[in-house]
Design an enzyme around this catalytic site. Structure first.
Site, PDB file in Angstrom:
ATOM      1  N   HIS A 189       0.832  -1.210   0.000  1.00 62.42           N
ATOM      2  CA  HIS A 189       0.000   0.000   0.000  1.00 62.42           C
ATOM      3  C   HIS A 189       0.861   1.252   0.000  1.00 62.42           C
ATOM      4  CE1 HIS A 189      -3.316  -2.691   1.230  1.00 62.42           C
ATOM      5  NE2 HIS A 189      -4.114  -1.729   0.769  1.00 62.42           N
ATOM      6  N   LYS A 222      -0.775   5.001   4.401  1.00 68.46           N
ATOM      7  CA  LYS A 222      -1.744   4.111   5.075  1.00 68.46           C
ATOM      8  C   LYS A 222      -1.428   4.023   6.569  1.00 68.46           C
ATOM      9  CE  LYS A 222      -3.920  -0.445   4.816  1.00 68.46           C
ATOM     10  NZ  LYS A 222      -5.261   0.100   5.104  1.00 68.46           N
TER      11      LYS A 222
END
Ligand code: NAD
Length: 260
Positions: A153, A157
């Protein structure tokens, strides 16, 4: 559908706002973190789209007035408040916020005793199908294959591992006689115990969300990969859930429960 957005100024808040307007839904409330610099500004302007006449607010109760459903993509520590507010207002809650602690989970369950609540760590249809494929693969491959989950990600995040990676690991574990999920490895770890399911997180760049489940056997392996290339897929899934859940009564639902 008349929608209030919780986490309205975030990345997913922006994706849901754009997709909702494109589909002709009405945004009636927008909530951000208390003290957020965008409070009082038009949520459309904050998200660099056309103004929509709805100011960002800190007060959840007043932002939910007139809404049929609240869509939440915020932070784990904010979920208890939105769950309580949805129950108090008697409106449905669709939440995609991940990294929930047991307190937030309990709050979702308590809200579900009063209103319909959908929570999914991933609102894309592709991940639903990947989960079904994994279930099938686990059954067919038997106990001998090692299972490892790797997720990638963007660097912004907040939680690790992703809620989707946890969910995939739990799905694999449920097919095993004995399983232990481990998050990352370091040091003299020795030979991999057969019952382990490793979950590893990679962070950086602008990656929207990649998940690979490795099924590692002797002489062969499967790699089941899903890549989200934009946030719109999650926004579309959440909007689908928001519409589908309006036909349901109180209770806790997953995305799979609502799919045709
Ligand atoms: P982000 O940091 O860009 O946005 C989070 C927003 O929540 C911010 O605008 C912040 O102001 C707001 N917020 C924080 N505390 C709040 C509070 N107390 N009250 C109201 N608003 C508050 O994050 P993001 O990338 O949009 O992701 C949000 C969440 O959604 C994360 O948990 C992420 O893992 C999850 N997510 C889920 C899916 C899915 O399909 N389920 C997909 C993408 C992201």
């Amino acid at each position: 559908v008349k929608i209030a957005l919780h986490g309205a100024t975030g990345r997913m808040g922006g994706a849901v706002l754009s997709a909702a307007r494109a589909q002709g839904h009405e945004i009636v409330g927008a909530i951000a973190e208390p003290g957020c610099v965008d409070v009082g500004r038009d949520v459309g302007e904050v998200q660099h789209v056309a103004p929509c006449g709805v100011a960002v607010q800190e007060d959840i109760a007043s932002a939910l007035l007139g809404a049929e459903v609240v869509i939440d993509f915020s932070q784990a520590r904010a979920v208890t408040a939105v769950a309580r507010a949805a129950a108090r207002a008697g409106i449905a809650l669709v939440s995609g916020t991940t990294g929930l602690d047991p307190g937030a989970e309990r709050a979702l369950d308590q809200a579900a005793a009063v209103v319909p609540v959908v929570w999914a760590p991933n609102f894309s249809i592709g991940i639903q199908v990947l989960t079904e494929v994994l279930r099938h693969a686990m059954r067919r491959l038997g106990q001998g294959f090692a299972v490892e989950v790797v997720e990638v990600h963007h660097g912004g995040k907040a939680d690790a591992p992703s809620g989707t990676a946890r969910r995939l690991a739990q799905e694999a574990a449920s097919a095993r006689d004995r399983a232990q999920i481990v998050f990352g490895r370091e040091g003299l770890i020795g030979a991999r115990p057969a019952h382990e399911i490793g979950v590893l997180s990679v962070r950086g760049g602008d990656v929207v969300g990649d998940h690979t489940v490795y099924l590692l056997g002797q002489g062969e392996r499967l790699e089941l990969t899903h890549r989200a290339t934009n946030r719109e897929v999650f926004a579309q899934g959440a909007l689908f859930a928001a519409q589908a859940v309006l036909t349901r009564t109180k209770g806790r639902y997953t995305l799979a429960d609502l799919l045709p």
